[in-house]
Scaffold this active site. Structure first.
Site, PDB file in Angstrom:
ATOM      1  N   GLY A 251       0.836  -1.202   0.000  1.00 19.94           N
ATOM      2  CA  GLY A 251       0.000   0.000   0.000  1.00 19.94           C
ATOM      3  C   GLY A 251       0.878   1.263   0.000  1.00 19.94           C
ATOM      4  O   GLY A 251       0.587   2.240  -0.696  1.00 19.94           O
ATOM      5  N   ASP A 252       1.948   1.208   0.762  1.00 19.35           N
ATOM      6  CA  ASP A 252       2.876   2.356   0.822  1.00 19.35           C
ATOM      7  C   ASP A 252       3.570   2.558  -0.533  1.00 19.35           C
ATOM      8  O   ASP A 252       3.828   3.689  -0.958  1.00 19.35           O
ATOM      9  CB  ASP A 252       3.932   2.122   1.911  1.00 19.35           C
ATOM     10  CG  ASP A 252       3.295   1.746   3.239  1.00 19.35           C
ATOM     11  OD1 ASP A 252       2.184   2.233   3.506  1.00 19.35           O
ATOM     12  OD2 ASP A 252       3.904   0.965   3.983  1.00 19.35           O
TER      13      ASP A 252
END
Ligand SMILES: Nc1ncnc2c1ncn2[C@@H]1O[C@H](COP(=O)(O)OP(=O)(O)O)[C@@H](O)[C@H]1O
Ligand SMILES: O=P(O)(O)OC[C@H]1O[C@](O)(COP(=O)(O)O)[C@@H](O)[C@@H]1O
Length: 308
Positions: A251-252
């Site tokens: 996600g990052d």
């Protein structure tokens, strides 16, 4: 230049073991320490993409000093506020069947003077950037509207802001109208207080959030890629089927790729294709928030972007 904010930095410890058994003494086969807290993963991936970033937030105590050394060694530019509150550790237990179990420490409380000092620093350093990413949790002692404040400051200077957090921090942060947020399905459910089943309901939820004053809502869907919802259109970017090694930090990685897309002036479909490719490539490496360029380029050619 992209500024990445990590209020709750961490040393991420990846423990490789055969099989996790509750209530037993387990010896770790391999341990990797990486600067973490979601925003530091974002900073590292921006570097992998070849763009300049400046990591900011808080570092404290011996762990904080250790993270500073690691960032300097990895040539990740940084300008942190220093505090006497010890920086936390986050543990990711990776089993041989691919199961990942994360244990995230809360982080030692910060004082009001720590937070005031950071806000003042942030006001100065954002002059140097075009894009700001704000990621993750905050330690105790930080007001729940902190992200609303930071976003307000960045937007007042015409910066693009990506907010990637959850719970009340997301709810409050949205009030300042970040340029983009990147919730997953669970975060949309929590934000709207509803249950969601299937892609159409995810899109309906994302549209409701977009109308709260956010230019771009990117919803990450794990192996199904990501949706992008804007005022005018909805797109779905799908990666090819891949065998993942470690999905932590994907996600990052997606947030980092969108920030790079804003910095480079990509259009929406180009940005989505790139973000899906970068985040999928991150799942092919053991280390959190990192990818091999050849993996990313191969996946990029195979990402299918569809306008719905
Ligand atoms: N199994 C997978 N196969 C391919 N890509 C993946 C996989 N898991 C994650 N990704 C990529 O990483 C992105 C973020 O992953 P996701 O798990 O949805 O984020 P989060 O950890 O924030 O919930 C996805 O949108 C996708 O592009
Ligand atoms: O900053 P938070 O929200 O407490 O999350 C901390 C941890 O989450 C991680 O980013 C992993 O989260 P994701 O797998 O959702 O990207 C760790 O690297 C990090 O230390």
């Amino acid at each position: 230049m992209i500024i990445t904010v990590t209020m709750n930095t961490a040393v991420d410890k990846a423990y490789v073991i055969e099989e996790l058994k509750k209530g037993q003494v387990m010896r770790v086969k391999k341990c990797t320490n990486t600067p973490g807290g979601k925003g530091l993963n974002v900073a590292r991936v921006i570097k992998c993409c070849g763009e300049e970033s400046l990591a900011t937030g808080f570092l404290g105590g011996h762990t904080g000093a250790c993270i500073k050394d690691m960032l300097d060694a990895q040539q990740v530019q940084n300008d942190f506020s220093y505090t006497s509150s010890e920086t936390r550790a986050c543990i990711n237990i990776l089993e041989s069947d691919g199961t990942s179990t994360e244990l995230l420490e809360p982080g030692e409380p910060l004082g009001q003077e720590d937070v005031a000092g950071f806000i003042s620093k942030f006001g100065k350093i954002i002059e140097r950037c075009n894009v700001v990413t704000i990621s993750g949790s905050v330690p105790e002692g930080v007001e729940i509207d902190i992200y609303e404040k930071l976003i307000g400051m960045a937007k007042a200077r015409n910066k693009k802001v990506i907010l990637d957090t959850s719970g009340m921090l997301l709810k409050e942060g949205i009030k300042a109208g970040p340029t983009m947020i990147k919730p997953n399905r669970d975060e949309i459910e929590a934000l709207l207080g509803i249950r969601i089943n299937g892609r159409d309901e995810v899109i309906e939820g994302a549209k409701k959030i977009q109308k709260m004053g956010i230019d771009l809502v990117a919803v990450s869907l794990g192996g199904d890629g990501a949706l992008v919802v804007t005022k005018d259109a909805v797109f779905h970017g799908k990666p090819p089927k891949i065998t993942t090694i470690n999905t932590v930090g994907s996600g990052d990685s997606m947030v980092a790729a969108f920030a790079v897309g804003f910095e480079r002036g990509y259009d929406i479909t180009e940005m989505l294709r790139y973000a899906v490719a970068v985040s999928a490539a991150n799942t092919l490496t053991m280390t959190t928030g990192n990818f091999q360029m050849e993996d990313m380029e191969r996946i990029y050619r195979e990402v299918a972007v569809e306008r719905l």
